[in-house]
Structure formats: C-alpha cells, structure tokens
Design a protein around this motif. Structure first.
Motif, mmCIF file in Angstrom:
data_model
loop_
_atom_site.group_PDB
_atom_site.id
_atom_site.type_symbol
_atom_site.label_atom_id
_atom_site.label_comp_id
_atom_site.label_asym_id
_atom_site.label_seq_id
_atom_site.Cartn_x
_atom_site.Cartn_y
_atom_site.Cartn_z
ATOM 1 N N TYR A 190 6.960 -4.650 1.592
ATOM 2 C CA TYR A 190 5.989 -5.047 0.567
ATOM 3 C C TYR A 190 5.645 -6.524 0.679
ATOM 4 C CZ TYR A 190 4.248 -5.762 -4.253
ATOM 5 O OH TYR A 190 3.507 -6.091 -5.377
ATOM 6 N N ARG B 110 2.493 2.869 -1.370
ATOM 7 C CA ARG B 110 1.457 3.735 -0.810
ATOM 8 C C ARG B 110 0.105 3.028 -0.674
ATOM 9 N NH1 ARG B 110 2.874 9.041 1.026
ATOM 10 N NH2 ARG B 110 4.685 9.747 -0.166
ATOM 11 N N ALA B 111 -0.020 1.847 -1.244
ATOM 12 C CA ALA B 111 -1.308 1.132 -1.195
ATOM 13 C C ALA B 111 -1.654 0.738 0.236
ATOM 14 C CB ALA B 111 -1.248 -0.105 -2.081
ATOM 15 N N GLU B 112 -2.935 0.752 0.527
ATOM 16 C CA GLU B 112 -3.416 0.331 1.842
ATOM 17 C C GLU B 112 -4.044 -1.051 1.804
ATOM 18 O OE1 GLU B 112 -5.994 3.355 3.347
ATOM 19 O OE2 GLU B 112 -4.403 4.885 3.436
ATOM 20 N N ASP B 113 -4.383 -1.522 0.618
ATOM 21 C CA ASP B 113 -5.043 -2.822 0.467
ATOM 22 C C ASP B 113 -4.318 -3.642 -0.596
ATOM 23 O OD1 ASP B 113 -6.736 -4.993 0.254
ATOM 24 O OD2 ASP B 113 -8.345 -3.883 -0.745
ATOM 25 N N TYR B 114 -3.717 -4.743 -0.174
ATOM 26 C CA TYR B 114 -2.998 -5.625 -1.096
ATOM 27 C C TYR B 114 -3.752 -6.935 -1.333
ATOM 28 C CZ TYR B 114 1.046 -2.546 -0.473
ATOM 29 O OH TYR B 114 1.896 -1.470 -0.456
ATOM 30 N N PRO C 186 -1.344 4.957 -5.189
ATOM 31 C CA PRO C 186 -0.645 3.662 -5.170
ATOM 32 C C PRO C 186 -0.271 3.184 -6.566
ATOM 33 C CG PRO C 186 -2.977 3.363 -4.707
ATOM 34 C CD PRO C 186 -2.719 4.833 -4.678
ATOM 35 N N LYS D 72 3.456 -7.166 3.706
ATOM 36 C CA LYS D 72 2.070 -6.725 3.526
ATOM 37 C C LYS D 72 1.306 -7.645 2.576
ATOM 38 C CE LYS D 72 2.619 -1.860 4.736
ATOM 39 N NZ LYS D 72 2.459 -0.443 4.297
ATOM 40 N N ASP E 1 8.673 2.928 -3.479
ATOM 41 C CA ASP E 1 8.420 3.868 -2.381
ATOM 42 C C ASP E 1 9.101 5.205 -2.640
ATOM 43 O OD1 ASP E 1 7.880 5.173 -0.025
ATOM 44 O OD2 ASP E 1 8.430 3.488 1.269
#
Length: 320
Positions: free
Chosen positions: A266, A239-243, A233, A269, A192
């Motif tokens: 993290y 910064r990722a929105e989709d894991y 990301p 998520k 981050d």
C-alpha cells in the motif's frame, strides 16, 4: 516466532492468549463482544477534554452515534478535526474503544476528534460500515460552521479495521468529490481480503490477530461478496487501481503483524501515485502492540509518532 517479539511486549502477548480461544463465527459474535467489553480498561477522565455524543441519521435511516472530543477551553480560532474509526476486524469494537488516544490527540494537537459508532458485521455487512463513516465525515463538513471546524483541516484516522475504513474512506471521499481531506492515518490497516501475503502466512495463529481470524473477519464483513473477484476498493482498499489524489498519509505496522506486507504494498503504491507518505515498520511488534502494552518504550514511541503525524499534517496546511 515468539523469539522475535520485542522482550518488553512479550508478557502482554502471553496475557492475551485467551483472546485466541474465540471462535469467530457469526452466531458467536454477541457473546464475544460481551467478553471483549469485560476486558476493556475503564476510560480515563480528563478535565481538559469535554466528551459529548451526537446522534445523526445514517444512509439507511439508521441511528448513527458520534462521540465528540474537544478542549474545554474556548479557543477563538477554528479547530482542525480528525474523524476516528475504531478497530475490531469489522466485527468488534465500540465508539468508546479509543477514548484514551482520542483524548490525548485533542490535548496535544488542539483539534476536535469525532469517533464514529459504525455498524458491525455480520449483522451489517459491507457497505454498512463505510457508508456510516462517510455519513459522519459528510456531517462534519456540512456542519463545520456550528462545530467551529476549519474545513481546510479535515483528517481521518483509525487502526486495524479502522485503518482499513480510513483507507477506503479516503478513496470514497476522493471519488465523490466531497469533502476535501488534508490527511489520512490508516494504522496497520486491514485492507486486503485475499489474506495471502507472506506475512499473513507467517502469522497463522496467535499474535492477537492472525490469518485464521482475518479470514473470519473478512468473510463476515464482505458477506456474499467474499471469495468473488468483484471486491470494490471501498470494501478492501488494496483492491484499488488508482491511488492518485489522496491526501498526505502516515501509516505504520509491526514486523510481526499479518498486515505487514499489505501495508508495505500500500505504501509503495501511494508513493508511486505521487502521494506524500510517511511510514514506520516496528521490529518485534505484533498487531495492536501499542494498545496491549502502553508502557513499553516502543509503544510510547509509536503513539508519540501518531500524535506528531496529526500535528504535522494540520500544520502543513498552514504552510501551503
């Protein structure tokens, strides 16, 4: 804050006070790297493990060195493989940095480990490092037959900045649809760039890695992107929105590590995205504690967990 440090780890923390004198500025990095190299412990030679080096071409036609660890004994079955990425805040570290851990993983898991000598900032800011790591990962998959690698058992791992690269590489491999990963192990990952969590604010100085050093590392790594609202990301995995669609994950962090809270977020998520994840929070432990005092009981437990996590991940593939 030192009162909260595990008593076994306190002497090694105090011995590392000279590290905090480093002034992390671009013009100082060559000298700091030389000093860090002098502080490195010599590698332990293990007769059971053969270490070779391979030079391949990177994305920018750069020479990319890979350090390959494998058992000397010839095993008939195809081997699992773990791509390892060293730490160092994206600005420090060498491909030989984790010889001891890589050798131990090979011995105890009976897999191949490949460590990648990715390019360092500020000379080579993002995306140089992550593209070097992807090049190494793709090379492993593309050459699985000659390497005697089981392509269904490819994992990736690293610590600190190497953990950040691990988390980013997992996203990149997913989004490029190649190669398929069965496991990732981003240990206390640097993910981050915003550097504004409660734990980063707690650890403003000292403690091996802190908010000040972290800011300098991110600034050098991101270059012109630093401070912008457009951080990919693949540069900073937080910064990722989709894991979703990521492989089984093992991760850990010390409670006195500036990366504590970004790691907790993290993990949450990942779990919310349906990714199988195992996580360990070590009380009284600071950044890189298991490297600075390898004989402490908490350090031994941590490293044993790393090795068992790799072993479990590769065995998990067999049970599917």
């Amino acid at each position: 804050m030192k009162k909260r440090v595990n008593p076994e780890l306190l002497p090694s923390l105090e011995a590392l006070e000279t590290f905090h004198d480093f002034d992390f500025k671009p013009e100082n990095m060559p000298a700091i790297r030389e000093q860090m190299a002098e502080m490195e412990a010599p590698s332990i030679i293990d007769e059971n493990v053969r270490i070779t080096e391979e030079n391949i071409m990177g994305l920018d036609e750069n020479d990319l060195k890979l350090r390959i660890y494998r058992l000397n004994s010839n095993e008939e079955a195809l081997s699992p493989v773990l791509l390892w990425m060293h730490g160092g805040g994206y600005v420090l570290g060498t491909v030989e940095h984790d010889d001891q851990l890589c050798t131990r993983i090979v011995n105890e898991v009976h897999c191949v480990v490949v460590s990648v000598d990715y390019r360092l900032a500020p000379d080579h800011p993002y995306p140089a490092a992550i593209e070097d790591c992807y090049t190494a990962l793709k090379w492993i998959a593309d050459n699985s037959e000659s390497l005697q690698i089981d392509r269904s058992k490819i994992g990736i791992a690293g610590a600190s900045a190497g953990g950040g690269l691990t988390a980013a590489l997992s996203l990149l491999a997913r989004d490029r649809n190649y190669p398929s990963l069965c496991f990732q192990m981003p240990l206390y990952p640097m993910i981050d760039d915003r550097n504004n969590t409660p734990s980063s604010s707690e650890i403003k100085e000292g403690f091996v890695w802190n908010q000040k050093a972290n800011e300098a590392g991110w600034k050098m790594y991101l270059g012109e992107l630093h401070g912008s609202g457009d951080i990919p990301p693949y540069a900073a995995a937080a910064r990722a929105e989709d894991y979703s669609g990521l492989p089984f994950t093992y991760t850990c962090v010390g409670q006195l590590d500036p990366f504590r809270d970004e790691s907790l977020t993290y993990v949450s998520k990942l779990a919310q995205a349906g990714v199988d994840v195992e996580f360990h929070l070590y009380p009284g432990a600071y950044h890189g504690f298991e490297r600075s005092n390898q004989n402490a009981e908490i350090s031994k437990r941590a490293v044993n967990e790393y090795i068992q996590a790799v072993k479990f991940a590769f065995e998990k593939v067999n049970s599917k």
